[in-house]
Every structure is written in C-alpha cells, then in structure tokens.
Design an enzyme around this catalytic site. Structure first.
Site, mmCIF file in Angstrom:
data_model
loop_
_atom_site.group_PDB
_atom_site.id
_atom_site.type_symbol
_atom_site.label_atom_id
_atom_site.label_comp_id
_atom_site.label_asym_id
_atom_site.label_seq_id
_atom_site.Cartn_x
_atom_site.Cartn_y
_atom_site.Cartn_z
ATOM 1 N N THR A 179 14.505 -0.464 3.174
ATOM 2 C CA THR A 179 13.336 -1.001 2.702
ATOM 3 C C THR A 179 12.604 0.295 2.022
ATOM 4 O OG1 THR A 179 12.423 -1.195 4.720
ATOM 5 C CG2 THR A 179 13.389 -3.205 3.786
ATOM 6 N N GLU A 197 16.912 -4.412 14.556
ATOM 7 C CA GLU A 197 16.783 -5.514 15.149
ATOM 8 C C GLU A 197 18.305 -6.185 15.040
ATOM 9 O OE1 GLU A 197 13.246 -4.729 15.664
ATOM 10 O OE2 GLU A 197 13.744 -4.755 13.533
ATOM 11 N N ASN A 315 11.256 0.834 16.712
ATOM 12 C CA ASN A 315 11.643 0.573 18.111
ATOM 13 C C ASN A 315 13.182 0.721 18.852
ATOM 14 O OD1 ASN A 315 11.591 -1.898 16.189
ATOM 15 N ND2 ASN A 315 13.029 -2.615 17.892
ATOM 16 N N ASP A 357 8.126 -3.935 20.866
ATOM 17 C CA ASP A 357 8.452 -3.685 19.279
ATOM 18 C C ASP A 357 7.115 -2.736 18.798
ATOM 19 O OD1 ASP A 357 9.711 -3.919 17.194
ATOM 20 O OD2 ASP A 357 8.397 -5.542 16.330
#
Length: 639
Positions: A179, A197, A315, A357
């Site tokens: 991104t 994630e 994270n 997070d």
C-alpha cells in the site's frame, strides 16, 4: 585534466581497500524537480517528509477567497490516500485498487496525456488489511513508479506511460500486499510490505532505477544478517539492543500478568540476533519471527548529509500477545539505514511486546534545530518521539493528549515505555478502556512540519477500546489476528467541556524539541487526512465529513473550509502553474474507518479476522455527515 583508465582502476582499488564510501549518483531529474517550489515532486514534498511548501501566494489574509478551480473523477471507489505528483506542468495521479495512473496536462485543461491500467487479480482485495488504498507514486530517472496492491512494482516512462520494467515484490497468495508509495532515493526506488495481520514477515527493499534489479532487502524480524544489522548498529545507544526490557509481573504472558521495565543497570545491552532471541516460546507457528509482521507501509524520509533513510515497522504478527512472549524485535520499531547498503545504523522499539496493534509505521519527519538534524515521529501508541537523527539518541517523548493511558511515560535513556498493568491484554480476557484504540492516536495519515513556525501539525484520533485476544491458528494467506475490539470516544480531559459530539478527533500543533502542545482544536470525527503547511503560515487538512480546511499555523484559528464530494483520507498538497498557486486534496472515503461504512456494516464489522464494534454512533455519525459514497476525485482550489 582527464583521468586515465588505469588511474581510475587504482582509485577504485584504493577505495575498496580503505572501505571508503563510493559516491552514488542520485536521479538528477528528481533533484531538479524538488528544487523548484512550483512542483510537488515527492510524496511529502521533499525528502524530509515535512509536507511543507515555500509557496505563499495563498496566505492568511486571502485564503478566505479560495474557490474550486477544477476537479477530476478517478472513476474508482474506496479509499483514496496519498497525493498526486506535479512536475513541470504535468500532474501524475493514482487511484485505489486497481491502482490506475493518469498523467494530466496542466497546460491544456488537464487533458489526459496517458493512462496506465494495471491488470490485477480481484482476489487481491480480499487480503488488503485496511481497504484498497495506495499511498502514491514515485518519480526519478525519467520514470513514474507505481507499487501495485498485488505486490508488482512497475516503472512507467514519465512522458509516454510505456512500461519500462516491472518486478514482483510480494505474493498476495501468502497475504502479502503493498500500500506504500514507492520512493526514489539516489539511484534506487524503495518499497515495503503489508500483511502483518496475515502472519507475513515483512521488509523494506530497494531496487535500482535503471532496471529494477534488487539492491538490498532488510527484514523486520529474524537474524541480524536478514535485518541487515552490523557491528556498528546502535553504537551510540547500545541499550536499544537489550535482550529484554521488561520483567514479568504475576506471570507476564497470562491473565492477570503484566510487565514492568527492568532497572536500566540490569539490562543486557548491545546484544546480537534480537530479531530471533526476543521471540520466546511458546509460539503458535514455528518460532514466531518467521511470521512476525513488521509491515513497512508508510512514507520514508531521507537525510542527504548522513545518507540515512528513516521509516517505521508495524505490529508483530498475531495480535494475541500471550503466544509470543518477549520484546518481539524489530516489530513496532523505528529504523535508520544507510540507503546505499541497507545496513541499519540505529533502531529503537517504540512498543516492546506490543499488546494493542500499536504500529510504528507512521512517517518520520526530519528537521533542523541549531544546526543539528533531528527525527520525529507521532507514533500510533500516542507518544511523540524526537531523536538526534544521526545516532538515535532520544531527546523527547511525550503523550499527544492526556487520554493516552496504556503507559505512564517513556524512559528517555532506553526508550522503554512504563506500561500500566491495568491495560495489559491477554487471551480470553476483555481489557477495558485502553487508550488509544487500535486505530492509534494518529494513523498513517502524515503530519506536517513548518521550519518557519518550528511546529508539528498533527491529525489525531480520540478513541479508546476494549480488546480481547482469542486463539487463532496460522494458515498461509488467511487472516491471522484473533481479537475482538469495541471502539468508543476517549474520556474527557479535565479542561474540556462535556460536549461529546465534538471530540472523536483533534488537530494540534506541537513543538518537536519538547513535544509539548502549542494549540489544540477539537474535531467532530477522527482526522485521517495528511497535512500541508506553507510558508505563508497556513495549514491545510481534510475531514471524514467532507470538509477541506485551512487554519492559521500560529494559532489554529479556522480561516476557510469547503465541502467536497466525499470524506477525505488523502494528503493535502500544493503547486504553482503559470504564476498561480493551487492547493488540493484527493477525496474518496476509505481506509480502516471508511471501509466499514462503505460496506454498509454500520454497527458491527468483521474484516480480515478482526471483529470491530463502534459505539456512541460513530459510524452513524459518518452516515449523517453524508461522507459516503466514496467515489474518488481530485479537488483543486485557487484564488
């Protein structure tokens, strides 16, 4: 006098023997473009990530006369992040997935000079964590660089749009996507990796502008060789390389347990292989670090004097902290690397053993003060950090707002936050009222810095959460999070009036040498747009309820606003053409917040293995503001 071929060989041999740095020539067209204040040739204006422009035709006196000059519809829905590039009369703009690119002729009523439409598998959208966003384009060596969501990095001829080369950076089938805006530094283009994630082990990578060949790749977790850590790493601050910074309280990684900073004299400092050794057993998958996250998705900054590039990592993989004991280095950290070799000069972990997070992927802004270079980051965890840029010595670390409660303070010697045991998170335990929420006190939307006022201008989120980690098994290419969160407005500060409709967000100015607030404006909704500061003491930003605003950089007083077609999560920018200054912002609601509204999941949203709830009518408030639909557009204003 010319140098003979033999003399050149002798010189190169001497350089090699003495281990002296070899001068690497930068992309001269990018350097020329950035020196011209009429252009906006870099994702954040300049290498320093300040989001600052020397243009001053639009000022505090006449900004009230700003009018819409022109618009351009991208024809694409979902979140439009980043900003266009403007170089010598041509605007280059990008869209959300499928990441179309347009070149517009500003000399001919924005006529489309060329366009590029990537062919991407629609299934890529299913593994994009936080909407189908793309944060921008890069320019240099006569090319426009696009990092597609599907991991393909492409180089397009800036004049014709012809594909010059392409290289596959990541594989979406494993959950790895992209991104970030690819950023040109010297003879390389730098890009990153999203997918924390999904249990992806992320990295920063540098490719040569000429042909796309890989120059170096630095992982966020793993061995020192993989993370590109050498013997001179953290030389000025070996305490950043401690084996463990916490002592367990009541068992640490279990319900009722928490963590207390070790006394500084007990730290085992200057340790090696921390990207492996700080991922302790038990792990749900291998040794943890192989699926350790550490996404690299933000905006990178570069200091030409030290030759260092600065960025943060995301994270650690899997949100459940109980199954990954240890500090989990080098996730949730800020790095400085030599851009020629990729070797890390220094790094500091901002949230050791991240339980909430709290990424460190937000931009690092560089600035000068009394002839010394500094680096500052408004971290997702709610603290602003300022370091001496060359060696990482921490100068200041303060909360952006009193509502931040997961830690009481940060030790300026070690950078270690003192966690409040009340807000530790554990499997099958519902932690209540932790602040900020998983969206952070500030998201990836970049702040700005004005060398004229010497202040940082920061978009803020004023939201807290409950947080319950749950068991989650790793499957390649599938979401690997395991958490239930409820998000709601943060508590009132002692000096704030109880008007709950006004403080889901904020916009504030801080002094980066002390990180103390200079002024603070409450906002009705979280601010997710990037900020622009100008020499005429104006600051521009956008809101989720469609307003594009200008405020006084010294006082924060609102001077102008205009409501565009959709909520704004893109970055404000400015340029000048034919003697007239323009200021603009992309619109197109999206990102982590806007995605839930766009999908019409107003009160409960399940996204990539994470279950969210919105309380206090947050999503409903977005709907009432007519922030959706999220059709993408470029909005440009002038006097």
């Amino acid at each position: 006098m010319s140098i003979s071929k033999a003399s050149k060989l002798v010189l190169l041999s001497a350089i090699t023997v003495l281990n002296l740095p070899i001068l690497v020539v930068a992309a001269p067209d990018l350097d020329r473009a950035m020196k011209n204040p009429n252009n906006w040739a870099y994702p954040r204006g300049q290498y320093n990530n300040q989001g600052y422009s020397e243009l001053s035709q639009i000022n505090t006196s006449n900004v009230k006369n700003l009018k819409l000059a022109w618009t351009f519809s991208t024809g694409v829905n979902r979140g439009h992040e980043g900003a266009p590039l403007v170089i010598d009369g041509v605007m280059y703009l990008h869209t959300a997935f499928p990441n179309n690119v347009y070149a517009l002729d500003l000399n001919n009523d924005q006529k489309i000079l060329w366009s590029y439409f990537p062919k991407q598998d629609p299934n890529t959208q299913a593994v994009l964590c936080c909407d189908n966003v793309n944060r921008g384009l890069g320019f240099g060596d006569g090319k426009i660089y696009l990092q597609q969501n599907n991991g393909m990095l492409v180089a397009l001829n800036a004049k014709t749009g012809k594909l010059e080369w392409q290289v596959q950076v990541n594989d979406p089938k494993t959950g790895a996507t992209n991104t970030n805006a690819p950023q040109v530094i010297k003879d390389k283009v730098l890009t990153g990796c999203a997918g924390g994630e999904f249990g992806v082990r992320c990295f920063m990578a540098a490719y040569y502008l000429k042909d796309g060949a890989l120059a170096w790749k630095a992982y966020s977790t793993g061995s020192d060789a993989d993370v590109l850590i050498g013997n001179d790493f953290n030389q000025a601050n070996p305490q950043y390389s401690a084996l463990s910074v916490y002592q367990d309280v009541n068992g640490g990684n279990k319900q009722g347990g928490s963590f207390k900073p070790l006394p500084n004299e007990q730290l085992k400092i200057g340790e090696k292989e921390l990207g492996i050794r700080t991922w302790l057993k038990p792990q749900q998958e291998k040794d943890g670090w192989q699926n350790g996250g550490g996404a690299v998705t933000g905006y990178f900054s570069f200091d030409t004097k030290s030759n260092l590039v600065y960025y943060g990592t995301g994270n650690p993989g899997v949100w459940n902290p109980d199954v990954r004991p240890g500090d989990n280095k080098w996730a949730s950290s800020v790095f400085a690397r030599d851009v020629d070799t990729g070797q890390a000069r220094w790094a500091m972990q901002t949230t050791p053993h991240d339980e909430w997070d709290y990424d460190a992927t937000n931009e690092v802004i560089l600035f000068e003060n009394k002839n010394r270079n500094y680096a500052t980051q408004i971290n997702k965890n709610g603290f602003i950090y300022t370091w001496q840029a060359d060696n990482g010595t921490l100068i200041a670390a303060e909360k952006v707002h009193p509502f931040v409660n997961w830690a009481t303070n940060v030790d300026l010697k070690t950078g270690v936050p003192a966690k409040d045991a009340k807000y530790s998170t554990h499997q099958d335990y519902n932690m209540k009222a932790g602040c900020p929420s998983t969206k952070g006190a500030k998201t990836i939307a970049p702040a700005a810095y004005s060398p004229k006022t010497t202040l940082l201008y920061v978009p803020l989120n004023y939201m807290c959460m409950t947080f319950e980690p749950v068991e989650s098994k790793y499957v390649s290419g599938q979401p690997w999070v395991g958490a239930t969160t409820t998000e709601f407005q943060g508590p009132l500060a002692s000096n704030e009036q109880p008007n709950r409709d006004e403080i889901l967000g904020g916009f504030a100015a801080y002094s980066p040498m002390t990180n103390k607030v200079a002024w603070y404006n409450k906002e009705r909704l979280p601010i997710l747009s990037g900020v622009l500061a100008t020499r005429s003491n104006l600051v521009f930003y956008g809101t989720l309820d469609r307003w594009f605003k200008a405020v006084d950089a010294k006082t924060g007083q609102e001077l102008w606003k205009f409501q565009v077609a959709s909520g704004e999560i893109g970055n404000a920018y400015t340029y000048s053409h034919n003697g007239k200054q323009y200021v603009g912002i992309p619109s197109g609601l999206g990102g982590w917040v806007g995605r839930h509204v766009e999908e019409s999941l107003y009160w409960e949203s399940r996204s990539n293995g994470i279950r969210y709830y919105m309380r206090d009518g947050f999503s409903a408030r977005l709907l009432q503001s007519n922030a959706a639909p999220s059709g993408g557009a470029i909005n440009v204003f002038s006097l």
